[in-house]
Design an enzyme around this catalytic site. Sequence first.
Site, PDB file in Angstrom:
ATOM      1  N   LYS A  57       0.840  -1.199   0.000  1.00  0.00           N
ATOM      2  CA  LYS A  57       0.000   0.000   0.000  1.00  0.00           C
ATOM      3  C   LYS A  57       0.880   1.256   0.000  1.00  0.00           C
ATOM      4  CE  LYS A  57      -3.425   2.446   2.661  1.00  0.00           C
ATOM      5  NZ  LYS A  57      -4.175   2.533   3.901  1.00  0.00           N
ATOM      6  N   GLU A 114      10.745  -4.682   4.002  1.00  0.00           N
ATOM      7  CA  GLU A 114      10.805  -6.071   3.541  1.00  0.00           C
ATOM      8  C   GLU A 114      10.457  -6.170   2.054  1.00  0.00           C
ATOM      9  OE1 GLU A 114       9.230  -4.984   6.220  1.00  0.00           O
ATOM     10  OE2 GLU A 114       9.349  -6.407   7.893  1.00  0.00           O
ATOM     11  N   GLY A 167      -4.661  -1.758   5.045  1.00  0.00           N
ATOM     12  CA  GLY A 167      -3.892  -2.890   4.520  1.00  0.00           C
ATOM     13  C   GLY A 167      -4.529  -4.240   4.834  1.00  0.00           C
ATOM     14  N   ARG A 168      -4.990  -4.416   6.063  1.00  0.00           N
ATOM     15  CA  ARG A 168      -5.523  -5.731   6.448  1.00  0.00           C
ATOM     16  C   ARG A 168      -6.955  -5.950   5.969  1.00  0.00           C
ATOM     17  NH1 ARG A 168      -4.079  -2.383  10.319  1.00  0.00           N
ATOM     18  NH2 ARG A 168      -5.630  -1.498  11.711  1.00  0.00           N
ATOM     19  N   GLU A 201      -3.984  -6.457  14.980  1.00  0.00           N
ATOM     20  CA  GLU A 201      -3.469  -5.161  14.517  1.00  0.00           C
ATOM     21  C   GLU A 201      -4.612  -4.136  14.556  1.00  0.00           C
ATOM     22  OE1 GLU A 201      -1.867  -3.995  10.371  1.00  0.00           O
ATOM     23  OE2 GLU A 201      -0.069  -4.559  11.470  1.00  0.00           O
ATOM     24  N   HIS A 246      -3.791 -32.390  18.972  1.00  0.00           N
ATOM     25  CA  HIS A 246      -2.583 -33.060  19.466  1.00  0.00           C
ATOM     26  C   HIS A 246      -1.531 -32.041  19.876  1.00  0.00           C
ATOM     27  CE1 HIS A 246      -4.309 -36.863  18.151  1.00  0.00           C
ATOM     28  NE2 HIS A 246      -4.827 -36.116  17.187  1.00  0.00           N
ATOM     29  N   LYS A 268      10.050  -0.140  13.414  1.00  0.00           N
ATOM     30  CA  LYS A 268      10.599   0.108  12.068  1.00  0.00           C
ATOM     31  C   LYS A 268      11.677   1.195  12.142  1.00  0.00           C
ATOM     32  CE  LYS A 268       6.238  -0.872   9.652  1.00  0.00           C
ATOM     33  NZ  LYS A 268       5.188  -0.332   8.801  1.00  0.00           N
TER      34      LYS A 268
HETATM   35  O1  F6P Z   1       3.641  -2.873   9.661  1.00  0.00           O
HETATM   36  C1  F6P Z   1       2.291  -3.034   9.598  1.00  0.00           C
HETATM   37  C2  F6P Z   1       1.758  -2.744   8.238  1.00  0.00           C
HETATM   38  O2  F6P Z   1       1.673  -1.374   8.024  1.00  0.00           O
HETATM   39  C3  F6P Z   1       0.412  -3.412   8.029  1.00  0.00           C
HETATM   40  O3  F6P Z   1      -0.624  -2.673   8.521  1.00  0.00           O
HETATM   41  C4  F6P Z   1       0.384  -3.626   6.577  1.00  0.00           C
HETATM   42  O4  F6P Z   1      -0.555  -4.582   6.216  1.00  0.00           O
HETATM   43  C5  F6P Z   1       1.814  -4.065   6.321  1.00  0.00           C
HETATM   44  O5  F6P Z   1       2.575  -3.292   7.213  1.00  0.00           O
HETATM   45  C6  F6P Z   1       2.294  -3.881   4.921  1.00  0.00           C
HETATM   46  O6  F6P Z   1       2.196  -2.544   4.516  1.00  0.00           O
HETATM   47  P1  F6P Z   1       2.312  -2.135   3.000  1.00  0.00           P
HETATM   48  O7  F6P Z   1       1.187  -2.766   2.266  1.00  0.00           O
HETATM   49  O8  F6P Z   1       2.227  -0.649   2.989  1.00  0.00           O
HETATM   50  O9  F6P Z   1       3.635  -2.629   2.508  1.00  0.00           O
END
Ligand code: F6P
Length: 537
Positions: free
Chosen positions: A201, A207, A262-263, A348, A379, A507
């Site tokens: 987003k 990452e 995002g979620r 979150e 289990h 972060k």
């Molecule tokens: O670090 C949390 C977060 O901001 C989430 O809310 C989001 O889903 C994820 O990182 C990834 O964010 P983006 O889609 O901006 O890379």
Amino acid sequence: MTLPYPQSIRLAELAVELQSCRIEDLFARETERSAACTIEAAGLRLDYSRNLASAEVLAELLSMAACAGLDELRGALFDGSELNFTERRAASHTLLRAASAPSGLAEEYNAVSNCLRKMAGWVERVHTGQHTGWTGKPIRSVVNLGIGGSDLGPRMVCQALTPYRFEDLEVRFCANIDPAELAARLCGLDPDTTLFIVCSKTLRTEETLANAGAARDWLLAGGCSAGALGQHMLAVSSNLEAAEKLGIPAANVLPLWDWVGGRYSLWSGIGWSIAFALGNQRFRELLAGAEAMDRHFATAPPSENMPVLLSLLEIWQVNFLGARNYVIVPYSHQLRRLPAFLQQLTMESNGKRVDRDGQTVPYATAPALWGEEGSNSQHSFHQWLHQGSSPCPVDFILPLHSDARSSDRGRRLVANCLAQAQALMTGRGEVQARDSLLAAGVDTAEAERLAPHLLIPGNRSSNIISFDRLDPARLGALLALYEHRTCVSAQLWRINCFDQYGVELGKVLSDAIYRAMQEGGGSFDPATDALLWRQNA
Ligand code: F6P
């Protein structure tokens, strides 16, 4: 301290009274309980009869929801109001699956429709081989590069709907910055037949940016020219400038909007991998299933409203019965990633402790949510569920008649799910435990000694959400159900389920630590410095 509504006083009294009551007694007292506590919506069936919650509890909870502004929430979610009150944004993820333009949101609706059209065009061209890699070969694999909401939903949906997959294309997911994950995901893939989707987003996520760079290098090392990278890289983001900086042509980029969290975004371009994996028709069915749940949530009376009831039972468990955990057990191998998806969705969203007036709340909010596929979970942690010292509510997710269900093992799987819900409710008394030992030939003294260890207290609450088939529409409805449940709980807790400021600090700190590793120097706290020294040694 409990919730700031007048009904809390009576609910707290009822919670005390119910400590001496068995769920089985509620069935005896409320003769129609089984039918009364089962509702159906959008192809799903919720049976909440096995909760330590009487009809009076439910009535009080419903009255509390009205007091907390449930109707206002339902209105605001669908009319584009600034529900995300900290970031001053709408939370209009339902618009992503709307069947027609809601009044006042025509512009946003058109933007969504254009995005879905562009997305579908790409899927069509890749599936039919019109779009090829740089050597002219058709695309055989799609790798989604994203994390959190840009990974969990699409990854889980693709896995859940494996039987519906488009055969000639394999879709993989890479989230972690750990180089081991990308290496594993690229293993066996050919650069000239691989397409990457950089899903983010913000396009500021460390990452995803790092993995996008590594994917680009992998393509170049595999023989792709810089000019042909556009044939192998797509992006989805609200940050179109950043996509351009990554060298991804505008024709390859799907937009996202700040009014989609995002979620809550798998229904948007973030779900491109789903459309690649299942085809456009199945993706539309997924959206239609979610939209059917949206309609139910928006219009059904609260007492027959599945997301509302599921939320109120969560509130009851957390704020009146003291639950600090919530367990999800899908009796379906295909749904094994559902707990991970719901973990982000609920924790979150509702892992907050400051209300809309900026005050620290004196009551509990989101419980820790976790889970595992059944019957594996039996289990692992069911011992804790049955005999542990902290009663914990469970949602069992049960697809009933998939192909597997017509097999003997499929029927055993269903039997196991029903048995677990029953065992949580009924437990096993000490006399029963002693008798079973005696019946097995154990002598009386030994039976006396062992009986307390075999006792299972029972009276532990669970819901069963069942449906006749795990298909795109039902899965869409199931995910929308939990989205709305999350929003209703946030409304009662008076918190914002759409921001996530808590993840930012780590972060920022990790950036500083990374710089110290690269450039040397930098001093943090003694514990961090000690490990940093070791890493650099
Ligand atoms: O670090 C949390 C977060 O901001 C989430 O809310 C989001 O889903 C994820 O990182 C990834 O964010 P983006 O889609 O901006 O890379």
